[in-house]
Design a protein around this motif. Structure first.
Motif, short mmCIF file in Angstrom:
data_model
loop_
_atom_site.label_atom_id
_atom_site.label_comp_id
_atom_site.label_asym_id
_atom_site.label_seq_id
_atom_site.Cartn_x
_atom_site.Cartn_y
_atom_site.Cartn_z
N PRO A 56 37.54 41.12 39.95
CA PRO A 56 38.45 40.05 40.37
C PRO A 56 37.94 38.69 39.91
O PRO A 56 36.73 38.50 39.73
CB PRO A 56 38.42 40.14 41.90
CG PRO A 56 37.04 40.66 42.19
CD PRO A 56 36.77 41.65 41.08
N PRO A 57 38.84 37.73 39.72
CA PRO A 57 38.38 36.38 39.39
C PRO A 57 37.62 35.82 40.60
O PRO A 57 38.03 36.01 41.75
CB PRO A 57 39.67 35.61 39.14
CG PRO A 57 40.75 36.41 39.77
CD PRO A 57 40.29 37.83 39.82
N LEU A 58 36.52 35.16 40.34
CA LEU A 58 35.71 34.59 41.41
C LEU A 58 35.92 33.09 41.56
O LEU A 58 35.44 32.49 42.53
CB LEU A 58 34.23 34.88 41.16
CG LEU A 58 33.85 36.36 41.10
CD1 LEU A 58 32.36 36.51 40.82
CD2 LEU A 58 34.24 37.08 42.38
N TYR A 59 36.63 32.49 40.60
CA TYR A 59 36.84 31.05 40.59
C TYR A 59 38.32 30.72 40.35
O TYR A 59 39.03 31.50 39.73
CB TYR A 59 36.04 30.39 39.45
CG TYR A 59 34.56 30.44 39.63
CD1 TYR A 59 33.90 29.42 40.30
CD2 TYR A 59 33.80 31.49 39.14
CE1 TYR A 59 32.52 29.45 40.47
CE2 TYR A 59 32.43 31.54 39.30
CZ TYR A 59 31.80 30.51 39.96
OH TYR A 59 30.43 30.55 40.13
N THR A 60 38.72 29.53 40.81
CA THR A 60 40.04 29.01 40.46
C THR A 60 40.00 28.62 38.99
O THR A 60 38.93 28.60 38.37
CB THR A 60 40.39 27.77 41.30
OG1 THR A 60 39.43 26.74 41.01
CG2 THR A 60 40.42 28.07 42.79
N GLU A 61 41.14 28.25 38.43
CA GLU A 61 41.19 27.84 37.02
C GLU A 61 40.33 26.61 36.75
O GLU A 61 39.91 26.39 35.62
CB GLU A 61 42.63 27.58 36.60
CG GLU A 61 43.46 28.84 36.51
CD GLU A 61 44.88 28.58 36.07
OE1 GLU A 61 45.23 27.44 35.71
OE2 GLU A 61 45.65 29.55 36.07
N ASP A 62 40.10 25.79 37.78
CA ASP A 62 39.27 24.60 37.58
C ASP A 62 37.84 24.78 38.09
O ASP A 62 37.12 23.81 38.29
CB ASP A 62 39.94 23.36 38.17
CG ASP A 62 40.33 23.51 39.63
OD1 ASP A 62 40.36 24.65 40.14
OD2 ASP A 62 40.62 22.49 40.27
N GLY A 63 37.41 26.02 38.28
CA GLY A 63 36.01 26.30 38.56
C GLY A 63 35.57 26.24 40.01
O GLY A 63 34.37 26.15 40.28
N ILE A 64 36.48 26.34 40.95
CA ILE A 64 36.14 26.32 42.37
C ILE A 64 35.98 27.76 42.86
O ILE A 64 36.86 28.58 42.65
CB ILE A 64 37.24 25.61 43.20
CG1 ILE A 64 37.57 24.22 42.65
CG2 ILE A 64 36.86 25.57 44.68
CD1 ILE A 64 36.45 23.23 42.73
N PRO A 65 34.85 28.08 43.54
CA PRO A 65 34.66 29.44 44.04
C PRO A 65 35.76 29.85 45.04
O PRO A 65 36.13 29.08 45.92
CB PRO A 65 33.30 29.40 44.74
CG PRO A 65 32.58 28.26 44.09
CD PRO A 65 33.66 27.24 43.78
N LEU A 66 36.27 31.07 44.87
CA LEU A 66 37.35 31.58 45.72
C LEU A 66 36.85 32.33 46.96
O LEU A 66 37.61 32.53 47.90
CB LEU A 66 38.23 32.53 44.91
CG LEU A 66 39.11 31.89 43.85
CD1 LEU A 66 39.72 32.96 42.95
CD2 LEU A 66 40.20 31.07 44.52
N TYR A 67 35.58 32.76 46.95
CA TYR A 67 35.06 33.60 48.03
C TYR A 67 33.74 33.05 48.55
O TYR A 67 33.04 32.31 47.86
CB TYR A 67 34.83 35.04 47.53
CG TYR A 67 36.09 35.69 47.03
CD1 TYR A 67 36.93 36.37 47.88
CD2 TYR A 67 36.43 35.62 45.67
CE1 TYR A 67 38.10 36.96 47.41
CE2 TYR A 67 37.59 36.20 45.21
CZ TYR A 67 38.42 36.87 46.09
OH TYR A 67 39.57 37.44 45.62
#
Length: 115
Positions: A56-67
């Protein structure tokens, strides 16, 4: 039948935000020092949760951690947490074109020229 399992790992920053995640299947020699094993009986592809999305992606498109890691489980960060991180990003420095334009404006002002 002998089943083979792979360990799944994450690393976090000091605030507990997940900064990296991988599985030892495709990354058998990756250093696990300081990493947290979140699954000792995982498949070949990395998953944050058993049965969850592969890689899964761990970051938003602008590099912010999602988890974030809460000591025993992975939790999706709230939109408010993500927005707070986004608001804390410093503005980018002026581009080369912006600096050149400021220099031209300054020189024009010093000579009394209106552009």
């Amino acid at each position: 039948m002998n089943e083979y399992y792979n360990n799944h790992y994450i690393t976090t920053d000091p605030e507990g935000r997940i900064t990296s995640g991988w599985c030892e299947g495709p990354c058998p020699s990756r250093d696990t020092s300081g990493a947290v094993c979140i699954n000792e009986a995982g498949g070949y592809q990395f998953r944050l949760h058993p049965g969850g999305e592969e890689n899964p992606p761990l970051y938003t498109e602008d590099g912010i951690p999602l988890y974030r890691w809460e000591g025993e489980r992975v939790v999706r960060r709230s939109e408010e947490e993500v927005q707070a991180d986004r608001a804390a990003i410093p503005p980018p420095p002026p581009s080369e074109q912006e600096r050149l334009r400021a220099d031209v404006d300054f020189l024009a002002a010093m000579q009394g020229v209106t552009l």
